[in-house]
Design a protein around this motif. Structure first.
Motif, PDB file in Angstrom:
ATOM      1  N   ARG A   1      51.258  44.507  48.598  1.00  0.00           N
ATOM      2  CA  ARG A   1      51.118  43.490  49.645  1.00  0.00           C
ATOM      3  C   ARG A   1      49.665  43.420  50.122  1.00  0.00           C
ATOM      4  O   ARG A   1      49.121  42.334  50.349  1.00  0.00           O
ATOM      5  CB  ARG A   1      52.049  43.817  50.815  1.00  0.00           C
ATOM      6  CG  ARG A   1      52.064  42.707  51.870  1.00  0.00           C
ATOM      7  CD  ARG A   1      53.095  42.967  52.954  1.00  0.00           C
ATOM      8  NE  ARG A   1      54.429  42.887  52.367  1.00  0.00           N
ATOM      9  CZ  ARG A   1      55.446  43.661  52.737  1.00  0.00           C
ATOM     10  NH1 ARG A   1      55.294  44.568  53.669  1.00  0.00           N
ATOM     11  NH2 ARG A   1      56.631  43.518  52.181  1.00  0.00           N
ATOM     12  N   ALA A   2      49.024  44.585  50.253  1.00  0.00           N
ATOM     13  CA  ALA A   2      47.612  44.615  50.665  1.00  0.00           C
ATOM     14  C   ALA A   2      46.733  43.942  49.608  1.00  0.00           C
ATOM     15  O   ALA A   2      45.794  43.217  49.944  1.00  0.00           O
ATOM     16  CB  ALA A   2      47.163  46.058  50.906  1.00  0.00           C
ATOM     17  N   ALA A   3      47.050  44.160  48.329  1.00  0.00           N
ATOM     18  CA  ALA A   3      46.286  43.519  47.259  1.00  0.00           C
ATOM     19  C   ALA A   3      46.429  42.001  47.320  1.00  0.00           C
ATOM     20  O   ALA A   3      45.452  41.265  47.138  1.00  0.00           O
ATOM     21  CB  ALA A   3      46.745  44.048  45.898  1.00  0.00           C
ATOM     22  N   ARG A   4      47.643  41.518  47.605  1.00  0.00           N
ATOM     23  CA  ARG A   4      47.852  40.068  47.749  1.00  0.00           C
ATOM     24  C   ARG A   4      47.097  39.532  48.963  1.00  0.00           C
ATOM     25  O   ARG A   4      46.570  38.415  48.934  1.00  0.00           O
ATOM     26  CB  ARG A   4      49.340  39.751  47.852  1.00  0.00           C
ATOM     27  CG  ARG A   4      50.082  39.889  46.539  1.00  0.00           C
ATOM     28  CD  ARG A   4      51.487  39.318  46.594  1.00  0.00           C
ATOM     29  NE  ARG A   4      52.319  39.902  47.633  1.00  0.00           N
ATOM     30  CZ  ARG A   4      53.072  40.991  47.497  1.00  0.00           C
ATOM     31  NH1 ARG A   4      53.104  41.633  46.349  1.00  0.00           N
ATOM     32  NH2 ARG A   4      53.811  41.441  48.501  1.00  0.00           N
ATOM     33  N   ALA A   5      47.024  40.332  50.023  1.00  0.00           N
ATOM     34  CA  ALA A   5      46.284  39.919  51.216  1.00  0.00           C
ATOM     35  C   ALA A   5      44.801  39.763  50.894  1.00  0.00           C
ATOM     36  O   ALA A   5      44.149  38.815  51.340  1.00  0.00           O
ATOM     37  CB  ALA A   5      46.495  40.925  52.346  1.00  0.00           C
ATOM     38  N   ILE A   6      44.269  40.680  50.102  1.00  0.00           N
ATOM     39  CA  ILE A   6      42.859  40.580  49.695  1.00  0.00           C
ATOM     40  C   ILE A   6      42.643  39.313  48.877  1.00  0.00           C
ATOM     41  O   ILE A   6      41.659  38.588  49.081  1.00  0.00           O
ATOM     42  CB  ILE A   6      42.433  41.833  48.897  1.00  0.00           C
ATOM     43  CG1 ILE A   6      42.340  43.038  49.830  1.00  0.00           C
ATOM     44  CG2 ILE A   6      41.100  41.599  48.192  1.00  0.00           C
ATOM     45  CD1 ILE A   6      42.140  44.358  49.108  1.00  0.00           C
ATOM     46  N   GLU A   7      43.556  39.010  47.967  1.00  0.00           N
ATOM     47  CA  GLU A   7      43.450  37.782  47.168  1.00  0.00           C
ATOM     48  C   GLU A   7      43.464  36.544  48.062  1.00  0.00           C
ATOM     49  O   GLU A   7      42.715  35.590  47.833  1.00  0.00           O
ATOM     50  CB  GLU A   7      44.580  37.708  46.157  1.00  0.00           C
ATOM     51  CG  GLU A   7      44.464  38.725  45.032  1.00  0.00           C
ATOM     52  CD  GLU A   7      45.678  38.742  44.120  1.00  0.00           C
ATOM     53  OE1 GLU A   7      46.498  37.797  44.181  1.00  0.00           O
ATOM     54  OE2 GLU A   7      45.793  39.694  43.329  1.00  0.00           O
ATOM     55  N   ALA A   8      44.308  36.565  49.079  1.00  0.00           N
ATOM     56  CA  ALA A   8      44.380  35.430  50.009  1.00  0.00           C
ATOM     57  C   ALA A   8      43.067  35.275  50.769  1.00  0.00           C
ATOM     58  O   ALA A   8      42.561  34.158  50.939  1.00  0.00           O
ATOM     59  CB  ALA A   8      45.548  35.615  50.980  1.00  0.00           C
ATOM     60  N   ILE A   9      42.508  36.380  51.208  1.00  0.00           N
ATOM     61  CA  ILE A   9      41.224  36.344  51.936  1.00  0.00           C
ATOM     62  C   ILE A   9      40.129  35.818  51.009  1.00  0.00           C
ATOM     63  O   ILE A   9      39.312  34.979  51.415  1.00  0.00           O
ATOM     64  CB  ILE A   9      40.872  37.737  52.488  1.00  0.00           C
ATOM     65  CG1 ILE A   9      41.805  38.078  53.649  1.00  0.00           C
ATOM     66  CG2 ILE A   9      39.411  37.800  52.927  1.00  0.00           C
ATOM     67  CD1 ILE A   9      41.699  39.523  54.106  1.00  0.00           C
ATOM     68  N   ASN A  10      40.100  36.305  49.784  1.00  0.00           N
ATOM     69  CA  ASN A  10      39.077  35.849  48.829  1.00  0.00           C
ATOM     70  C   ASN A  10      39.186  34.353  48.560  1.00  0.00           C
ATOM     71  O   ASN A  10      38.179  33.652  48.488  1.00  0.00           O
ATOM     72  CB  ASN A  10      39.173  36.636  47.527  1.00  0.00           C
ATOM     73  CG  ASN A  10      38.718  38.075  47.671  1.00  0.00           C
ATOM     74  OD1 ASN A  10      38.036  38.427  48.621  1.00  0.00           O
ATOM     75  ND2 ASN A  10      39.107  38.910  46.721  1.00  0.00           N
ATOM     76  N   GLY A  11      40.410  33.869  48.415  1.00  0.00           N
ATOM     77  CA  GLY A  11      40.604  32.440  48.202  1.00  0.00           C
ATOM     78  C   GLY A  11      40.143  31.625  49.394  1.00  0.00           C
ATOM     79  O   GLY A  11      39.499  30.583  49.238  1.00  0.00           O
ATOM     80  N   HIS A  12      40.452  32.100  50.578  1.00  0.00           N
ATOM     81  CA  HIS A  12      40.033  31.404  51.797  1.00  0.00           C
ATOM     82  C   HIS A  12      38.512  31.421  51.918  1.00  0.00           C
ATOM     83  O   HIS A  12      37.900  30.418  52.291  1.00  0.00           O
ATOM     84  CB  HIS A  12      40.679  32.060  53.016  1.00  0.00           C
ATOM     85  CG  HIS A  12      40.326  31.390  54.301  1.00  0.00           C
ATOM     86  ND1 HIS A  12      40.841  30.160  54.664  1.00  0.00           N
ATOM     87  CD2 HIS A  12      39.491  31.757  55.297  1.00  0.00           C
ATOM     88  CE1 HIS A  12      40.341  29.812  55.833  1.00  0.00           C
ATOM     89  NE2 HIS A  12      39.522  30.759  56.235  1.00  0.00           N
TER      90      HIS A  12
END
Length: 85
Positions: free
Chosen positions: A18-29
């Protein structure tokens, strides 16, 4: 005992995923934010360039602000460049 240990391990691994997906979301944003900021800078530079061009043609003293054509969007950008970010 073994099941409890496996359950805790699985729970920790899910949290890491879940933390890895959160990082991906932040990077996309972050990428989209950088693109938006670049576009705003470009529009503001174009506005500055247009005013400087009017000045170099000698039209700015004659027409003043009426020599500058702004969309509502660009005018809002000039007055509040960080709106919506």
């Amino acid at each position: 005992m073994e099941n409890e240990s496996e359950r805790r391990e699985l729970e920790a691994l899910r949290l890491a995923a879940r933390a890895a997906r959160a990082i991906e979301a932040i990077n996309g944003h972050q990428k989209s934010l950088v693109q938006e900021l670049s576009e705003r800078r470009k529009r503001l530079r174009n506005l500055i360039s247009g005013i400087q061009q009017q000045e170099s043609l000698g039209q700015l003293p004659l027409k003043g602000i009426s020599a500058v054509t702004l969309s509502e969007h660009d005018e809002a950008l000039v007055h509040d460049p960080l709106r919506g970010l």
